[in-house]
Design a protein around this motif. Structure first.
Motif, PDB file in Angstrom:
ATOM      1  N   GLY A 115       0.821  -1.200   0.000  1.00 29.29           N
ATOM      2  CA  GLY A 115       0.000   0.000   0.000  1.00 29.29           C
ATOM      3  C   GLY A 115       0.858   1.255   0.000  1.00 29.29           C
ATOM      4  O   GLY A 115       1.976   1.276  -0.501  1.00 29.29           O
ATOM      5  N   ARG A 116       0.323   2.342   0.574  1.00 29.56           N
ATOM      6  CA  ARG A 116       1.071   3.597   0.666  1.00 29.56           C
ATOM      7  C   ARG A 116       2.063   3.497   1.818  1.00 29.56           C
ATOM      8  O   ARG A 116       1.671   3.276   2.966  1.00 29.56           O
ATOM      9  CB  ARG A 116       0.109   4.762   0.882  1.00 29.56           C
ATOM     10  CG  ARG A 116       0.745   6.142   0.908  1.00 29.56           C
ATOM     11  CD  ARG A 116       1.109   6.633  -0.473  1.00 29.56           C
ATOM     12  NE  ARG A 116      -0.050   6.741  -1.350  1.00 29.56           N
ATOM     13  CZ  ARG A 116      -0.827   7.821  -1.427  1.00 29.56           C
ATOM     14  NH1 ARG A 116      -0.552   8.887  -0.697  1.00 29.56           N
ATOM     15  NH2 ARG A 116      -1.857   7.848  -2.260  1.00 29.56           N
ATOM     16  N   CYS A 156       4.121  -1.205  -4.002  1.00 31.56           N
ATOM     17  CA  CYS A 156       3.727  -0.147  -3.078  1.00 31.56           C
ATOM     18  C   CYS A 156       3.593   1.171  -3.825  1.00 31.56           C
ATOM     19  O   CYS A 156       3.920   1.279  -5.011  1.00 31.56           O
ATOM     20  CB  CYS A 156       4.723  -0.016  -1.924  1.00 31.56           C
ATOM     21  SG  CYS A 156       6.377   0.524  -2.410  1.00 31.56           S
ATOM     22  N   GLU A 157       3.084   2.163  -3.124  1.00 31.23           N
ATOM     23  CA  GLU A 157       3.097   3.557  -3.568  1.00 31.23           C
ATOM     24  C   GLU A 157       3.842   4.350  -2.507  1.00 31.23           C
ATOM     25  O   GLU A 157       3.771   4.026  -1.317  1.00 31.23           O
ATOM     26  CB  GLU A 157       1.683   4.115  -3.710  1.00 31.23           C
ATOM     27  CG  GLU A 157       0.889   3.586  -4.870  1.00 31.23           C
ATOM     28  CD  GLU A 157      -0.486   4.254  -4.952  1.00 31.23           C
ATOM     29  OE1 GLU A 157      -0.552   5.448  -5.328  1.00 31.23           O
ATOM     30  OE2 GLU A 157      -1.479   3.592  -4.623  1.00 31.23           O
ATOM     31  N   TYR A 178      11.575   9.908  -9.802  1.00 31.97           N
ATOM     32  CA  TYR A 178      10.509  10.348  -8.889  1.00 31.97           C
ATOM     33  C   TYR A 178       9.598   9.172  -8.572  1.00 31.97           C
ATOM     34  O   TYR A 178       9.275   8.366  -9.447  1.00 31.97           O
ATOM     35  CB  TYR A 178       9.700  11.475  -9.543  1.00 31.97           C
ATOM     36  CG  TYR A 178       8.376  11.742  -8.860  1.00 31.97           C
ATOM     37  CD1 TYR A 178       8.325  12.435  -7.650  1.00 31.97           C
ATOM     38  CD2 TYR A 178       7.174  11.288  -9.401  1.00 31.97           C
ATOM     39  CE1 TYR A 178       7.124  12.665  -7.007  1.00 31.97           C
ATOM     40  CE2 TYR A 178       5.962  11.525  -8.780  1.00 31.97           C
ATOM     41  CZ  TYR A 178       5.929  12.217  -7.573  1.00 31.97           C
ATOM     42  OH  TYR A 178       4.737  12.442  -6.947  1.00 31.97           O
ATOM     43  N   HIS A 179       9.182   9.083  -7.309  1.00 30.89           N
ATOM     44  CA  HIS A 179       8.130   8.151  -6.905  1.00 30.89           C
ATOM     45  C   HIS A 179       7.023   8.949  -6.228  1.00 30.89           C
ATOM     46  O   HIS A 179       7.306   9.909  -5.492  1.00 30.89           O
ATOM     47  CB  HIS A 179       8.652   7.108  -5.909  1.00 30.89           C
ATOM     48  CG  HIS A 179       9.743   6.251  -6.446  1.00 30.89           C
ATOM     49  ND1 HIS A 179       9.699   5.662  -7.685  1.00 30.89           N
ATOM     50  CD2 HIS A 179      10.924   5.864  -5.900  1.00 30.89           C
ATOM     51  CE1 HIS A 179      10.795   4.950  -7.881  1.00 30.89           C
ATOM     52  NE2 HIS A 179      11.560   5.068  -6.812  1.00 30.89           N
ATOM     53  N   GLY A 180       5.789   8.537  -6.456  1.00 30.79           N
ATOM     54  CA  GLY A 180       4.690   9.249  -5.819  1.00 30.79           C
ATOM     55  C   GLY A 180       3.376   8.523  -5.983  1.00 30.79           C
ATOM     56  O   GLY A 180       3.294   7.446  -6.592  1.00 30.79           O
ATOM     57  N   ILE A 205       2.864   2.541  -9.569  1.00 34.70           N
ATOM     58  CA  ILE A 205       3.171   1.211  -9.019  1.00 34.70           C
ATOM     59  C   ILE A 205       4.684   1.103  -8.919  1.00 34.70           C
ATOM     60  O   ILE A 205       5.382   1.087  -9.940  1.00 34.70           O
ATOM     61  CB  ILE A 205       2.617   0.078  -9.896  1.00 34.70           C
ATOM     62  CG1 ILE A 205       1.093   0.167 -10.007  1.00 34.70           C
ATOM     63  CG2 ILE A 205       3.020  -1.283  -9.305  1.00 34.70           C
ATOM     64  CD1 ILE A 205       0.492  -0.859 -10.962  1.00 34.70           C
ATOM     65  N   VAL A 206       5.186   1.062  -7.694  1.00 33.65           N
ATOM     66  CA  VAL A 206       6.606   0.837  -7.463  1.00 33.65           C
ATOM     67  C   VAL A 206       6.765  -0.635  -7.100  1.00 33.65           C
ATOM     68  O   VAL A 206       6.099  -1.132  -6.181  1.00 33.65           O
ATOM     69  CB  VAL A 206       7.152   1.741  -6.345  1.00 33.65           C
ATOM     70  CG1 VAL A 206       8.630   1.480  -6.134  1.00 33.65           C
ATOM     71  CG2 VAL A 206       6.914   3.207  -6.685  1.00 33.65           C
ATOM     72  N   GLY A 207       7.617  -1.327  -7.831  1.00 35.72           N
ATOM     73  CA  GLY A 207       7.794  -2.758  -7.627  1.00 35.72           C
ATOM     74  C   GLY A 207       9.201  -3.087  -7.182  1.00 35.72           C
ATOM     75  O   GLY A 207      10.178  -2.601  -7.772  1.00 35.72           O
TER      76      GLY A 207
END
Length: 244
Positions: A10-11, A55-56, A97-99, A103-105
């Motif tokens: 999740g976040r 996750c985010e 950048y992530h935000g 979808i960050v894997g």
């Protein structure tokens, strides 16, 4: 067939997720070394257990070990005022950048159980995203000299990056991974030179921008899970709902 444990976190803050994947990476490496010590002549070296984390993150910029601080266009007070975090990390690649809406894997795979080839690993990550894009009618491509997944240029649009990839390996166990733009606020890329690429004919994009509407990110995750299992040839240790 290899077994992969899937976890949707999740976040989660970047630091918390980094700590968690570091812990899992350490466990996989320790299990691998213990098995190797117990069965030194076994033809099947490795741990036999892997993780895939989705996750985010809240808005954050991360700089890989080969990156340049010149590619971050905000100073520390401006970062804090805008609500961005910043981390120097041990993956390959430059700044990204992530935000929210992304979808960050983080695959934590023991490549001794798959293939010991870093370039093939990165290409296989790309392949999972390319197959996922195809289910939305988009043709993902690779661009020579650059990692990640792109969409072709046209008369109206430049070459566009939709998924960034940066990895780290220790004892053939992977860390870090990919960032797939789904409903991402693309204006946040304006504060960096993404991946250190200064070419004016290249841009970033998202699934929502390409399709003209906000996407069901849970559906995208299910499609991505299916194609990860397909291209790497594994099965999930605990069955998950996937979409082809």
């Amino acid at each position: 067939m290899e077994q992969v444990i899937f976890k949707d976190l999740g976040r989660m803050s970047y630091q918390e997720a980094w700590d968690f994947q570091t812990q899992l990476h350490h466990e996989v490496v320790e299990r691998k070394l213990a098995l190797r010590k117990a069965e030194p002549n076994s033809p099947a070296s490795g741990s036999g257990l892997h993780y895939l984390l989705f996750c985010e993150h809240p808005p954050v910029y991360t700089l890989g070990k080969s990156g340049s601080m010149d590619n971050l266009l905000l100073d520390e007070p401006s970062l804090q005022q805008a609500g961005f975090e910043f981390f120097k990390i041990n993956r390959g690649g430059d700044i990204t950048y992530h935000g929210p809406g992304q979808i960050v894997g983080y695959p934590i795979f023991d490549l001794d159980r798959f293939f010991t080839d870093v370039h093939r690993y990165v290409r296989t990550l790309e392949e999972a995203v390319i197959h996922t894009l195809a289910t939305y009618g988009l043709k993902g491509i690779r661009v020579e000299k650059y990692t990640g997944v792109w969409l072709e240029a046209s008369d109206e649009k430049p070459l566009r990056k939709i998924c960034a990839i940066g990895v780290h390996l220790s004892r053939w166990v992977t860390m870090h991974g990919f960032a797939f733009n789904i409903n991402t606020d693309l204006s946040h890329f304006e504060h960096i030179i993404p991946c250190g690429i200064v070419d004016e004919d290249k841009a970033v994009t998202s699934l929502a921008k390409e399709l003209g509407r906000i996407q069901d990110i849970e559906e995208v995750k299910q499609r991505l899970q299916h194609h990860f299992a397909q291209v790497f040839g594994f099965e999930f240790a605990i069955p998950v709902n996937t979409i082809e």
